[in-house]
Design a protein around this motif. Structure first.
Motif, PDB file in Angstrom:
ATOM      1  N   TYR A 389      -5.038  -0.493  -7.217  1.00  0.00           N
ATOM      2  CA  TYR A 389      -6.104  -1.384  -7.686  1.00  0.00           C
ATOM      3  C   TYR A 389      -5.790  -2.848  -7.429  1.00  0.00           C
ATOM      4  O   TYR A 389      -6.627  -3.722  -7.673  1.00  0.00           O
ATOM      5  CB  TYR A 389      -6.351  -1.172  -9.187  1.00  0.00           C
ATOM      6  CG  TYR A 389      -5.210  -1.606 -10.076  1.00  0.00           C
ATOM      7  CD1 TYR A 389      -5.177  -2.876 -10.635  1.00  0.00           C
ATOM      8  CD2 TYR A 389      -4.161  -0.740 -10.355  1.00  0.00           C
ATOM      9  CE1 TYR A 389      -4.143  -3.280 -11.445  1.00  0.00           C
ATOM     10  CE2 TYR A 389      -3.116  -1.136 -11.162  1.00  0.00           C
ATOM     11  CZ  TYR A 389      -3.106  -2.390 -11.711  1.00  0.00           C
ATOM     12  OH  TYR A 389      -2.066  -2.791 -12.501  1.00  0.00           O
ATOM     13  N   SER A 390      -4.585  -3.182  -6.932  1.00  0.00           N
ATOM     14  CA  SER A 390      -4.231  -4.552  -6.571  1.00  0.00           C
ATOM     15  C   SER A 390      -3.133  -4.492  -5.529  1.00  0.00           C
ATOM     16  O   SER A 390      -2.726  -3.408  -5.096  1.00  0.00           O
ATOM     17  CB  SER A 390      -3.780  -5.354  -7.804  1.00  0.00           C
ATOM     18  OG  SER A 390      -2.574  -4.810  -8.325  1.00  0.00           O
ATOM     19  N   GLU A 391      -2.630  -5.676  -5.146  1.00  0.00           N
ATOM     20  CA  GLU A 391      -1.639  -5.720  -4.075  1.00  0.00           C
ATOM     21  C   GLU A 391      -0.392  -4.911  -4.419  1.00  0.00           C
ATOM     22  O   GLU A 391       0.175  -4.245  -3.564  1.00  0.00           O
ATOM     23  CB  GLU A 391      -1.261  -7.171  -3.790  1.00  0.00           C
ATOM     24  CG  GLU A 391      -0.275  -7.320  -2.634  1.00  0.00           C
ATOM     25  CD  GLU A 391       0.013  -8.760  -2.303  1.00  0.00           C
ATOM     26  OE1 GLU A 391       0.926  -8.997  -1.494  1.00  0.00           O
ATOM     27  OE2 GLU A 391      -0.676  -9.655  -2.855  1.00  0.00           O
TER      28      GLU A 391
END
Length: 477
Positions: A389-391
């Motif tokens: 959901y993110s880096e």
């Protein structure tokens, strides 16, 4: 003992146990048993270390035998005796108990001897008959044919038995080699674990020494700073009790000394994460991939309208333009789709390439999983998945939402389902580590789930090797 019995015993003594025929060039081995030289050579063919006796299984470690001239002469004598013995049969007659007549006729249908008067009784009147001499010739020929057939079968069986004994020895050799191989492999594992253990302890010890050295420096600096603060405090206390004139005269100098002294930075230390990482050859993942890898591809009917699926249905990507597709309650309202097969038993494995996609979700869901919501739910019944959901953020979805951080950023995800055991596991195929395992008692069919996110990079199902599937599947039409 009559002549025929003695000849039979002598013939058995001169018969090879392998070919069941009279000896041809007989030889004697270490245990005392005799065989044809050719038969023994065939029996010991391809053997290198141990040479067992075909009868008593006594093993010799040398391929050696002695020619037995006495048995050879005795076998020749038996052959000579067999030739005239066939012409020495004495005529034997049986008498009919009912008519007291010699039985010179053979009833072909009842296969019994009868006398001439029995021939015309109601029992044998309509039967085919022949004289004893003629019937004996015919039936001897038939019996001889059966004997030859049985002799061939006996030879085949003995050859097969000899072959099986050879295979037994070969099997023992193979298992001895397997045991040595396993012992060697475990010794290698022990050496690997020992070296890893020593290396980790050494690395931890070095880190401990460095940490303690740095900490001691910080402690010394703080101790000096504390001593300086205590001296300032004592000076301020002494000035505080001076007369007004003396106090005010030294006030500027004391203010300068008591200006906010700079405190040295506190030492912060974070230990490394240590753990044992076994090499790939000691992982059970290879066995899972080899035995249970399944051919998987995407389902067109459940795909979001903005998802473009390749012709082979192995790759999917998100595009801004919506495609013209039939409206269906089965379609997802967010960029997601299903696999073409459901699973209701068995074990299956497939692999998905996620690459460097910033957002993706992979897992399994039931038919009751909501598809008309605007966004993918993080917590939902009948849903088991992991995603990015993110880096650097990874999360599990389904019964509960939890975050986790892989040691190595995954670009390929392996998914293994054990339906009966109730386990759904996700593997990082880049370093072959286990990412997460769901435990649930599955009671209905579940479908592979894929969420691509809204970036243009494709999500791909990797093509498996041609290995037969071992799970029960349902395929959408």
């Amino acid at each position: 003992m009559d002549f025929s019995t003695a000849l039979k015993n002598l013939q058995e003594a001169c018969t090879c146990h392998i070919c069941s025929s009279l000896f041809r060039d007989p030889v004697t081995i270490i245990c005392g048993h005799n065989f044809c030289q050719e038969c023994l050579s065939v029996s010991w063919k391809d053997l290198r270390d141990v040479f067992p006796c075909p009868v008593c299984k006594v093993c010799s470690f040398v391929r050696h035998w002695n020619r037995n001239s006495q048995i050879c002469n005795l076998t020749d004598t038996v052959r000579e005796l067999q030739r005239p013995s066939r012409g020495r049969r004495r005529k034997v007659h049986t008498v009919c108990q009912r008519h007291n007549k010699i039985q010179t006729i053979f009833c072909v249908e009842d296969k019994e001897l009868i006398c001439p008067r029995c021939r015309f009784t109601d029992k044998h009147n309509m039967h085919s008959v022949s004289f004893v001499k003629n019937a004996a010739v015919i039936h001897r020929r038939m019996l001889r044919s059966s004997m030859e057939f049985l002799e061939d079968k006996v030879k085949e069986c003995k050859k097969a038995l000899t072959l099986q004994h050879r295979k037994t020895l070969e099997l023992r050799k193979k298992f001895r080699y397997k045991k040595k191989e396993i012992c060697f492999e475990f010794e290698q594992v022990k050496l690997f674990l020992q070296s890893e253990h020593e290396a980790l302890l050494k690395e931890i010890h070095i880190e401990e020494l460095l940490g303690l050295s740095t900490l001691n420096e910080c402690v010394g600096t703080l101790a000096e700073h504390l001593s300086a603060l205590e001296d300032l405090l004592k000076g301020a206390q002494a000035k505080h009790v001076q007369t007004n004139v003396a106090f005010l005269a030294s006030l500027l100098r004391e203010y300068h000394k008591c200006e906010k002294p700079k405190c040295p930075p506190f030492w912060s230390f974070r230990t490394k994460q240590y753990g044992l990482s076994l090499p790939p050859q000691y992982s059970g993942l290879d066995r899972i991939i080899k035995q249970f890898r399944t051919d998987m591809h995407f389902d067109l009917d459940a795909a979001h309208p903005q998802l473009v699926i390749s012709k082979d249905r192995k790759s999917v990507l998100y595009k801004e333009a919506r495609q013209s597709v039939d409206a269906s309650p089965q379609r997802f309202r967010w960029p997601a789709l299903l696999g073409c097969r459901s699973f209701h038993s068995g074990r299956c494995f497939w692999e998905v390439k996620v690459g460097n996609k910033p957002l993706w979700t992979l897992g399994m869901c039931q038919d009751c999983f909501p598809r008309q919501w605007n966004d993918q739910p993080s917590v939902a019944e009948g849903f088991w998945a992991i995603g990015r959901y993110s880096e650097s953020g990874y999360v599990t979805c389904g019964p509960k939402r939890t975050t986790f951080l892989p040691v190595v950023q995954p670009t390929r995800i392996g998914i293994f389902l054990d339906y009966e055991l109730g386990e759904l596991s996700f593997y990082n195929m880049d370093d072959r580590s286990l990412l997460y395992t769901f435990n649930h008692s599955f009671t209905s069919a579940i479908w592979p789930y894929f969420c691509t996110g809204t970036d243009p990079e494709p999500l791909k199902i990797l093509v498996p090797y041609p290995i037969p599937r071992r799970c029960h599947l349902d395929q959408r039409p």
